[in-house]
Scaffold this active site. Structure first.
Site, PDB file in Angstrom:
ATOM      1  N   GLY A  31     -24.998 -74.686 -36.892  1.00  0.00           N
ATOM      2  CA  GLY A  31     -24.739 -75.133 -35.527  1.00  0.00           C
ATOM      3  C   GLY A  31     -23.438 -75.899 -35.366  1.00  0.00           C
ATOM      4  O   GLY A  31     -22.998 -76.126 -34.248  1.00  0.00           O
ATOM      5  N   CYS A 240     -39.324 -50.383 -18.042  1.00  0.00           N
ATOM      6  CA  CYS A 240     -38.169 -49.499 -18.139  1.00  0.00           C
ATOM      7  C   CYS A 240     -38.500 -48.124 -17.550  1.00  0.00           C
ATOM      8  O   CYS A 240     -39.554 -47.548 -17.834  1.00  0.00           O
ATOM      9  CB  CYS A 240     -37.757 -49.359 -19.600  1.00  0.00           C
ATOM     10  SG  CYS A 240     -36.478 -48.131 -19.876  1.00  0.00           S
ATOM     11  N   CYS A 243     -38.182 -45.436 -20.886  1.00  0.00           N
ATOM     12  CA  CYS A 243     -39.129 -45.451 -21.996  1.00  0.00           C
ATOM     13  C   CYS A 243     -40.436 -46.156 -21.648  1.00  0.00           C
ATOM     14  O   CYS A 243     -41.390 -46.107 -22.415  1.00  0.00           O
ATOM     15  CB  CYS A 243     -38.497 -46.084 -23.237  1.00  0.00           C
ATOM     16  SG  CYS A 243     -38.343 -47.869 -23.129  1.00  0.00           S
ATOM     17  N   CYS A 265     -34.000 -50.379 -20.003  1.00  0.00           N
ATOM     18  CA  CYS A 265     -33.782 -51.286 -21.126  1.00  0.00           C
ATOM     19  C   CYS A 265     -32.289 -51.558 -21.272  1.00  0.00           C
ATOM     20  O   CYS A 265     -31.470 -50.654 -21.155  1.00  0.00           O
ATOM     21  CB  CYS A 265     -34.260 -50.654 -22.428  1.00  0.00           C
ATOM     22  SG  CYS A 265     -36.025 -50.511 -22.573  1.00  0.00           S
ATOM     23  N   CYS A 271     -34.371 -48.188 -26.491  1.00  0.00           N
ATOM     24  CA  CYS A 271     -34.895 -47.333 -25.437  1.00  0.00           C
ATOM     25  C   CYS A 271     -34.929 -45.878 -25.905  1.00  0.00           C
ATOM     26  O   CYS A 271     -35.933 -45.175 -25.767  1.00  0.00           O
ATOM     27  CB  CYS A 271     -34.018 -47.473 -24.202  1.00  0.00           C
ATOM     28  SG  CYS A 271     -34.724 -46.759 -22.724  1.00  0.00           S
TER      29      CYS A 271
END
Lengths: 279, 258
Positions: A31, A240, A243, A265, A271
């Site tokens: 970080g 979606c 899909c 997607c 997808c």
């Protein structure tokens, strides 16, 4: 077909060494933003110069590279960066997430869970999570050093006061291993839970701002929130249209001038692989 | 309550190159006491205040504060994280210009809540309740809680700044010309409010001002500065009614009588 006029992966070996040192330092202090001597790349700032340099420093000739832009493998940014490394490094490329060893991404984490041995490289426009709250770099560095992060919550407070909920929906700040507050690059907050405990190495490169930071595998990354307004990953309601997935992150696509729209997607590989499996 | 002073300054000096900012200032401040520092422009009042509050590093001297558990601690040599925590909890600083002390882009509630969040408050409802409560105490209507300070008048901004500082229940408040730039009726209300808060919360305060009326109303004790040095100290009424030093006599006699 490696272009022999360039060193492997475009950058010279000394530069890659310098970037690798920054990456190792970033991995050692999860970080923490490590400054590095960012190079001019043959693309404009904002197109992923930081990510490209990190990828170049990580690539070996045996690697298989995948590049995505907002989840898609076939948009301009993804296509041109993939071509760039095909030409300068001659590495194999793929669009399948599980087959890739290095994935450079802009603003998404793939839907399929990443595995050990994979490296996910993020393109970062503004690495400093405190930037829009405190414009002075000297002061933000001091705030990181002293773990002085109250201001971050002032921003979330303002969100709730104005919108009734935490309205920050992308680049949602996380606290890494209880120490540094980090900007996860502008990924949707839907992806934030995937940052934590990820099996792959996650590297973040900001070219213009000259910073590299990192999350080693299985690192804790907690999204900031309030006790009475907990963090919530959000996505568009719906499934979606291609899909049928109702668990993946969706893009809204306007399909005509009459207000017609569909959700698909954002992760095209996910997808396509689901659509293939269907009868 | 501990028996000793709350705050002690010993031989504090600050130079700007060859020029003196303030020189060899020493005094004690006792719990619940309000100390006024007066003097003309350039006499080193603000330099002294900034050195005491940790905004400037003094060249010499010690600034001791009574930390509840550890007795008197020198805040000049204190580690930075600890000093920041002190500045957020037990100390407060009221700037002359409200916009120096406020975040102008953040709502009134966010301004008041910032100190709470900085010391670890993480419950939105509680933070907001505290903000509304404090806005009420400084006579700002509760329905202004989501307005930005830009939309406030000068007097309201100053009162908001006071609320933002007092929300963590500090024990010592530094004030730099708290009524500067306000018109007289607003000044009077602000002073009234300040006096009420100081008495009610048992605050100790150090008030820097060039306005003798302000110290007459607020301060128990007075310190007169000239050219970076303290030329006279004493009880407020004593100094103002029977000034000993020539400069103080000049200062007192310069006040316009209406």
């Amino acid at each position: 077909m490696n272009d022999q006029h360039y060193n492997f992966a475009y950058l010279d070996e000394q530069t890659k060494r310098m970037i690798r040192r920054a990456i190792l330092k970033g991995l050692a202090i999860p970080g923490y933003q490590v400054p590095f001597a960012s190079r001019e790349m043959p693309m404009p700032y904002g197109w992923g110069t930081g990510g490209v340099q990190v990828t170049a420093a990580c690539l070996t000739p045996d690697d298989r590279l995948k590049v995505i832009d907002q989840g898609a493998d076939d948009t301009t940014n993804a296509v041109s960066i993939r071509k760039f490394f095909q030409r300068t490094a001659g590495v194999a490329v793929t669009t399948a997430t599980p087959e890739a060893s290095v994935i450079q991404t802009r603003h998404r984490i793939p839907e399929v869970a990443l595995t050990e041995g994979q490296i996910l490289v993020y393109q970062v426009p503004i690495p400093e999570p405190l930037r829009f709250l405190e414009p002075r770099e000297t002061e933000t560095r001091r705030m990181h050093a002293l773990e002085d992060y109250g201001l971050m919550h002032v921003k979330l407070y303002e969100d709730i006061a104005r919108h009734g909920a935490i309205a920050t929906s992308y680049a949602y700040p996380v606290k890494v291993e209880g120490r540094y507050v980090m900007d996860p690059s502008p990924i949707p907050k839907f992806d934030n839970p995937k940052l934590a405990g990820c099996a792959a190495i996650q590297l973040f490169g900001a070219g213009r701002e000259q910073r590299i930071y990192a999350l080693p595998p299985y690192t804790k990354a907690v999204s900031l929130d309030f006790d009475d307004f907990p963090f919530e990953p959000t996505k568009a309601a719906g499934a979606c249209a291609i899909c049928g997935s109702d668990t993946s992150y969706l893009d809204e696509v306007i399909v005509d001038d009459a207000g017609g729209r569909m959700f698909v997607c954002s992760d095209t590989d996910y997808c396509a692989s689901r659509a293939e499996g269907q009868p | 309550m501990s028996a000793g002073p709350l705050f002690r300054v010993e031989g504090l000096s600050k130079r700007y190159g060859a020029r003196i900012g303030c020189a060899d200032v020493s005094f004690d401040l006792w719990p619940g006491e309000v100390m006024g520092i007066v003097g003309e422009s350039g006499s080193g009042k603000t330099t002294l205040l900034n050195c005491m509050a940790g905004h400037l590093a003094p060249d010499a001297g010690r600034v001791l504060f009574d930390m509840k558990d550890r007795g008197m601690v020198d805040t000049v040599t204190m580690p930075e994280p600890e000093r920041r925590r002190l500045v957020r909890t037990d100390w407060a600083f009221v700037h002359q210009h409200a916009r120096d002390g406020l975040r102008m882009g953040v709502s009134a509630g966010g301004n008041v809540g910032e100190r709470l969040m900085a010391v670890g408050a993480r419950h939105y409802g509680d933070i907001r309740a505290a903000a509304v409560d404090w806005l009420g105490r400084v006579e700002i209507a509760a329905d202004r809680v989501d307005d930005r300070p830009r939309a406030f008048s000068g007097g309201m901004q100053q009162r908001l700044q006071i609320a933002r500082n007092l929300v963590t229940g500090p024990r010592l408040v530094f004030m730099d010309e708290p009524t500067g730039g306000l018109d007289v009726s607003v000044q009077a209300r602000l002073l009234d409010l300040l006096r009420g808060l100081v008495r009610e919360m048992g605050l100790s305060a150090i008030v820097v001002t060039h306005d003798l009326a302000v110290v007459r109303l607020l301060a128990d004790r007075l310190m007169v500065m000239k050219d970076g040095r303290v030329v006279e100290t004493g009880l407020t009424d004593q100094v103002l009614d029977d000034p000993q030093h020539g400069y103080t006599q000049l200062l007192v006699s310069s006040v316009l009588q209406v």
